[in-house]
Design a protein around this motif. Structure first.
Motif, short mmCIF file in Angstrom:
data_model
loop_
_atom_site.label_atom_id
_atom_site.label_comp_id
_atom_site.label_asym_id
_atom_site.label_seq_id
_atom_site.Cartn_x
_atom_site.Cartn_y
_atom_site.Cartn_z
N LEU A 274 0.83 -1.20 0.00
CA LEU A 274 0.00 0.00 0.00
C LEU A 274 0.86 1.26 0.00
O LEU A 274 0.52 2.25 -0.67
N ALA A 275 1.99 1.22 0.71
CA ALA A 275 2.90 2.37 0.70
C ALA A 275 3.44 2.63 -0.70
O ALA A 275 3.65 3.78 -1.08
N TYR A 276 3.65 1.57 -1.48
CA TYR A 276 4.08 1.74 -2.88
C TYR A 276 3.06 2.59 -3.64
O TYR A 276 3.43 3.54 -4.36
N VAL A 277 1.79 2.27 -3.50
CA VAL A 277 0.74 3.01 -4.20
C VAL A 277 0.73 4.47 -3.75
O VAL A 277 0.68 5.40 -4.57
N LEU A 278 0.80 4.68 -2.44
CA LEU A 278 0.69 6.03 -1.88
C LEU A 278 1.96 6.86 -2.10
O LEU A 278 1.92 8.08 -1.93
N SER A 279 3.06 6.21 -2.47
CA SER A 279 4.32 6.93 -2.69
C SER A 279 4.50 7.37 -4.14
O SER A 279 5.52 7.98 -4.48
N GLN A 280 3.54 7.09 -4.99
CA GLN A 280 3.64 7.49 -6.40
C GLN A 280 3.44 9.00 -6.56
O GLN A 280 2.76 9.63 -5.74
N PRO A 281 4.00 9.60 -7.61
CA PRO A 281 3.80 11.03 -7.86
C PRO A 281 2.43 11.32 -8.46
O PRO A 281 2.30 11.93 -9.52
N LEU A 282 1.40 10.84 -7.78
CA LEU A 282 0.02 10.97 -8.23
C LEU A 282 -0.82 11.42 -7.04
O LEU A 282 -0.44 11.23 -5.88
N ASP A 283 -1.99 11.99 -7.32
CA ASP A 283 -2.90 12.44 -6.27
C ASP A 283 -3.83 11.28 -5.92
O ASP A 283 -4.97 11.21 -6.40
N ILE A 284 -3.34 10.38 -5.06
CA ILE A 284 -4.02 9.11 -4.84
C ILE A 284 -4.80 9.07 -3.53
O ILE A 284 -4.33 9.51 -2.49
N TYR A 285 -6.00 8.50 -3.63
CA TYR A 285 -6.85 8.14 -2.49
C TYR A 285 -7.09 6.64 -2.65
O TYR A 285 -7.77 6.21 -3.59
N ALA A 286 -6.51 5.85 -1.77
CA ALA A 286 -6.53 4.40 -1.95
C ALA A 286 -7.79 3.80 -1.34
O ALA A 286 -8.08 4.01 -0.16
N LEU A 287 -8.53 3.03 -2.15
CA LEU A 287 -9.71 2.33 -1.66
C LEU A 287 -9.28 1.02 -1.00
O LEU A 287 -8.52 0.24 -1.57
N VAL A 288 -9.78 0.82 0.21
CA VAL A 288 -9.50 -0.42 0.94
C VAL A 288 -10.83 -1.01 1.41
O VAL A 288 -11.79 -0.28 1.64
N GLY A 289 -10.87 -2.32 1.54
CA GLY A 289 -12.10 -2.99 1.96
C GLY A 289 -11.90 -3.71 3.27
O GLY A 289 -12.02 -4.94 3.33
#
Length: 326
Positions: A274-289
């Motif tokens: 998940l840290a990989y996703v959030l560390s990208q140079p993108l404006d990310i809001y990660a969906l989790v279930g």
């Protein structure tokens, strides 16, 4: 918790977004207990859809929000215009029908962010943009975007909006994770993962468009349960879906690197993925279930882990590729 901003929404939006497929009127007590705990952990943004539970999901979420009196404290993501077994449904009529259904089920006056759950590229973008603007002007939605829309179709929609003085799509919800998606888990899915989707990621990075990325842990591939030698042993639907969509040699190599880095940092496999996703140079809001408050609290740790570009490239095998090219 960390928060961001989505144009048109005057509330902070939590960087971790809780999915709601497990929320049901059949177990209101358990559903409310889960939602209360996740809300207490700082999550104020919840993902729903017209098709989840044939409407039961929206009814349960609406009851929780209304009974707790927190409508102005939460951001509700609604999704509509999903295809059915008979036809594709991305039309002004179906968008309108689904939106009114959802508002009635929630017992809300408006939905914060309304996403079109699927796309139908055979339908011109103009009427779609027009009808979404009508609902925006009427106050039924505060912002809108596409879920499983390609960046090319979003670009076309926003070009139409600009040419006609209308509000554009302000958000997108594709799949994105460290794992490459070999097969789409459901028909009509759009992923921006993997080397083949570098152009899409660059488009989003340039525009800083908010991304509500689904299956950020690759549908459970980064749970640690899946191994090369046990792929034919799973009976659970979601586990089998993860095998179908993500089980491949490159992804197992990525999983091994995630495990190595997790051990070095004293973290879990899901936290690093998940840290990989959030560390990208993108404006990310990660969906989790998350199905327990403890699981959500563990995911919160990933927000505090900032992986370096070199670590991300190593996890994604990109450093190895560059070194091989010399």
């Amino acid at each position: 918790m960390q928060y961001g901003h989505v144009p048109g929404i005057d509330k902070p939006v939590s960087r971790l977004v809780q999915g709601s497929v497990m929320v049901s009127t059949r177990d209101l007590e358990g559903s409310f207990r889960l939602l209360d705990a996740i809300f207490a952990l700082g999550c104020n943004t919840f993902d729903t859809a017209h098709v989840y539970g044939q409407g039961d999901n929206e009814r349960a979420m609406g009851r929780w929000v209304n009974e707790r009196g927190i409508r102005e404290q939460v951001v509700i993501i609604g999704k509509g215009a999903h295809h059915n077994a008979d036809r594709k449904r991305v039309t002004p009529f179906d968008i309108t029908a689904d939106l009114f259904d959802s508002l009635a089920r929630f017992k809300f006056d408006y939905i914060d962010l309304y996403l079109l759950h699927r796309d139908d590229p055979s339908v011109p973008v103009g009427p779609i943009v027009e009808v979404l603007n009508e609902h925006l002007a009427a106050g039924r939605i505060r912002a809108f975007g596409g879920s499983n829309w390609s960046h090319q179709r979003i670009a076309a929609a926003n070009e139409y909006a600009a040419a006609h003085g209308l509000t554009p799509f302000v958000a997108s919800s594709p799949n994105f994770s460290l794992a490459e998606q070999y097969r789409e888990p459901w028909e009509g899915c759009i992923s921006i993962s993997g080397p083949q989707n570098e152009e899409a990621r660059a488009w989003y990075a340039e525009r800083r468009m908010p991304l509500f990325t689904w299956s950020s842990l690759a549908g459970g591939f980064f749970s640690g349960r899946l191994r090369r030698d046990n792929l034919d042993t799973f009976e659970d639907y979601l586990d089998k879906l993860a095998v179908y969509s993500y089980a491949g040699e490159e992804n197992f190599r990525r999983l091994e690197r995630v495990q190595q880095l997790a051990e070095e940092k004293g973290l879990s496999i899901p936290q690093i993925a998940l840290a990989y996703v959030l560390s990208q140079p993108l404006d990310i809001y990660a969906l989790v279930g998350c199905r327990t408050p403890e699981e959500f609290a563990a995911n919160l740790v990933a927000l505090e882990v900032r992986l370096t570009p070199e670590e991300c490239a190593w996890l994604d095998l990109r450093l190895e590729e560059r070194e091989a090219r010399g």
